[in-house]
Write an enzyme that holds these catalytic residues in place. Structure first.
Site, mmCIF file in Angstrom:
data_model
loop_
_atom_site.group_PDB
_atom_site.id
_atom_site.type_symbol
_atom_site.label_atom_id
_atom_site.label_comp_id
_atom_site.label_asym_id
_atom_site.label_seq_id
_atom_site.Cartn_x
_atom_site.Cartn_y
_atom_site.Cartn_z
ATOM 1 N N LYS A 1 -18.922 -14.658 4.272
ATOM 2 C CA LYS A 1 -20.329 -14.278 4.339
ATOM 3 C C LYS A 1 -20.934 -13.914 2.994
ATOM 4 O O LYS A 1 -20.386 -13.104 2.258
ATOM 5 C CB LYS A 1 -20.476 -13.078 5.264
ATOM 6 C CG LYS A 1 -20.176 -13.413 6.701
ATOM 7 C CD LYS A 1 -20.516 -12.232 7.566
ATOM 8 C CE LYS A 1 -20.319 -12.562 9.034
ATOM 9 N NZ LYS A 1 -20.507 -11.381 9.858
ATOM 10 N N GLY B 1 -13.265 -3.681 0.688
ATOM 11 C CA GLY B 1 -14.637 -3.164 0.749
ATOM 12 C C GLY B 1 -14.883 -2.096 -0.303
ATOM 13 O O GLY B 1 -15.937 -2.073 -0.942
ATOM 14 N N GLY C 1 -8.841 -7.598 1.547
ATOM 15 C CA GLY C 1 -7.815 -7.691 2.590
ATOM 16 C C GLY C 1 -7.380 -9.126 2.811
ATOM 17 O O GLY C 1 -6.185 -9.447 2.768
ATOM 18 N N ARG D 1 0.825 -1.215 0.000
ATOM 19 C CA ARG D 1 0.000 0.000 0.000
ATOM 20 C C ARG D 1 0.857 1.262 0.000
ATOM 21 O O ARG D 1 0.453 2.282 -0.542
ATOM 22 C CB ARG D 1 -0.914 0.014 1.228
ATOM 23 C CG ARG D 1 -2.095 -0.885 1.038
ATOM 24 C CD ARG D 1 -3.100 -0.698 2.140
ATOM 25 N NE ARG D 1 -4.310 -1.419 1.796
ATOM 26 C CZ ARG D 1 -5.282 -1.685 2.645
ATOM 27 N NH1 ARG D 1 -5.191 -1.268 3.896
ATOM 28 N NH2 ARG D 1 -6.345 -2.334 2.245
HETATM 29 P P1 ADP Z 1 -11.745 -10.356 1.755
HETATM 30 O O1 ADP Z 1 -11.231 -9.733 3.041
HETATM 31 O O2 ADP Z 1 -10.622 -10.695 0.809
HETATM 32 O O3 ADP Z 1 -12.837 -9.550 1.118
HETATM 33 P P2 ADP Z 1 -13.578 -12.068 3.193
HETATM 34 O O4 ADP Z 1 -13.368 -11.232 4.413
HETATM 35 O O5 ADP Z 1 -14.874 -11.978 2.501
HETATM 36 O O6 ADP Z 1 -12.393 -11.796 2.143
HETATM 37 O O7 ADP Z 1 -13.403 -13.611 3.586
HETATM 38 C C1 ADP Z 1 -12.260 -14.141 4.212
HETATM 39 C C2 ADP Z 1 -12.618 -15.199 5.208
HETATM 40 O O8 ADP Z 1 -13.388 -16.240 4.647
HETATM 41 C C3 ADP Z 1 -11.368 -15.851 5.757
HETATM 42 O O9 ADP Z 1 -11.277 -15.603 7.143
HETATM 43 C C4 ADP Z 1 -11.577 -17.344 5.471
HETATM 44 O O10 ADP Z 1 -11.133 -18.191 6.492
HETATM 45 C C5 ADP Z 1 -13.063 -17.427 5.335
HETATM 46 N N1 ADP Z 1 -13.451 -18.675 4.660
HETATM 47 C C6 ADP Z 1 -13.232 -19.030 3.385
HETATM 48 N N2 ADP Z 1 -13.696 -20.274 3.141
HETATM 49 C C7 ADP Z 1 -14.240 -20.734 4.299
HETATM 50 C C8 ADP Z 1 -14.871 -21.942 4.701
HETATM 51 N N3 ADP Z 1 -15.073 -22.952 3.848
HETATM 52 N N4 ADP Z 1 -15.300 -22.046 5.993
HETATM 53 C C9 ADP Z 1 -15.106 -21.039 6.842
HETATM 54 N N5 ADP Z 1 -14.504 -19.865 6.531
HETATM 55 C C10 ADP Z 1 -14.074 -19.705 5.276
#
Ligand code: ADP
Ligand code: MG
Length: 399
Positions: free
Chosen positions: A203, A380, A357, A42
């Protein structure tokens, strides 16, 4: 100008010479145990803007925040960040201004020398920052003649130094903000086809609007991670004790129905890796999606799913990826995520955009990063920009 109809002035087509400029950046970087920076991408990504401004004899006042301090708190000081920036800019002197509202702070800023860059201490030490406070905005605006936003990752927040300060100063986009907005808007507005989106993460609730928006433009939505579990439950598969948002199942069903109507293929895992998330010595077990038992936990996509996703990614001309497709915090369940990353890096004919992130944290072999067209500094912010086509911080530069 930022292309694609944004009508926002950028620093490279404006005569900004010998001015005092506020430069809002996103140096919100997680600090490790010994308070060192986990990753300096960054900071590096803002160097073109900083060097451009320096070349034109401007005096820069950098503003950023770090983490979520409730009040002034030395654990959230920008000291390690300022120190790192100093190592990247050896010919300049980086001065961290502890409190720009005090007499001493004002003194530091008014006596800034040509080769000095001032960084204001963590702007979230002031509780007015998050409230978009006009008085606070005015006080900040008084420090400079020009406002420049190079903090794409913060543009979704209507906070004082993102939307308030530009009301009081001539405002411009920095080179990083320009690149982010142009690359992402180009991919969304006029994607070269096939357009493939890979979505993971935990989520679905935070990504429903995004999926809705992407269905209008994408050819394939490849879904993994915890997100996929909710879709699988919506299709009545047994997912055992896997992460799932049961209250979102109806919405997931509606998305699957809409996708069929819009000729977007939503592709869910056909096999998965199940196991114990806490066990870091035994890998999981691969199961077909109709073989998952009631006590199982799905933690990654399986090899057949990798192959399927891989063959679609290989043919893509536009790729967007957000969200790890497995529980990557346990290395036993990061293989699917690694695979997605390699598959995207291998496809050199596509415009590829990766952001988020956790997604960036999950990427282990950093050496392939330059094979990806654009690594978004916004998680986000990137998702909200795709959903809405603009962001509050971008709109604030139009006035
Ligand atoms: P980003 O920050 O890149 O936008 P998110 O915050 O949406 O990504 O998602 C990341 C989280 O999703 C991680 O903590 C990861 O462990 C979780 N995750 C991915 N696959 C699974 C799974 N099958 N079961 C539980 N958690 C999961
Ligand atoms: Mg996240």
């Amino acid at each position: 100008m930022i292309k694609n109809g944004f009508n926002i002035k950028t620093i490279d087509d404006s005569e900004i010479i010998g001015k005092k400029v506020i430069l809002r950046v996103d140096y919100n970087i997680s600090l490790g145990k010994n308070r060192t920076l986990a990753d300096d991408a960054r900071i590096r990504q803002t160097l073109p803007t900083i060097n451009y401004l320096l070349k034109n004899h401007n005096k820069i006042i950098i503003i950023t925040y770090l983490d979520r301090p409730k009040t002034r708190d030395s654990r959230y000081s920008l000291k390690p960040v300022a120190k790192h920036l100093q190592s990247l800019l050896p010919n300049n002197k980086i001065i961290l201004a502890n409190d720009f509202l005090t007499k001493i702070g004002k003194q530091v800023i008014s006596s800034q020398e040509d080769n000095e860059i001032i960084m204001l201490e963590n702007i979230r030490f002031y509780k007015q920052e998050k409230k978009n406070d006009p008085n606070f905005a005015k006080k900040i605006a008084e420090l400079a003649n020009i406002y420049i936003n190079d903090a794409f990752g913060q543009c979704h927040r209507a906070e004082t130094t993102i939307v308030g300060v530009p009301e009081y100063l001539p405002s411009y986009a920095g080179l990083l903000l320009k690149k982010e907005v142009e690359t992402i808007s180009q991919a969304i507005k006029k994607p070269k086809k096939p357009f493939v989106v890979i979505l993971g993460g935990a989520k679905i609730s935070t990504k429903i609007l995004l999926i809705d928006r992407l269905m209008a433009v994408a050819d394939y939505l490849l879904i993994g991670g915890g997100l996929a579990n909710t879709f699988l439950a919506a299709e009545d598969y047994e997912i055992g004790r896997s992460f799932c948002e049961y209250e979102e199942i109806q919405k997931a069903r509606r998305l699957l129905f809409m996708a069929a109507k819009k000729h977007t293929a939503i592709i869910l895992p056909s096999d998965v890796v199940i196991g114990n998330p806490k066990n870091i010595t035994d890998g999981g077990i691969v199961k077909k999606i109709n073989e998952v038992l009631t006590n199982a936990q799905i933690l990654d996509i399986g090899p057949e799913t990798q192959a399927k996703f891989g063959s679609i990614i290989t043919k893509a001309k536009t790729i967007i990826w957000n969200g790890p497709v497995g529980y990557f915090e346990n290395p036993e369940y990061r293989r699917g995520t690694d695979f997605i990353y390699y598959a995207i890096a291998q496809n050199q004919q596509a415009t590829s955009i990766v952001g988020g992130g956790d997604t960036l944290a999950a990427i282990s072999k950093k050496e392939y990063l330059d094979k990806i067209t654009h690594i978004s500094t916004g998680g986000g912010a990137m998702l909200e920009f795709i959903e809405k086509g603009t962001l509050p911080g971008i709109e604030a530069l139009k006035r």
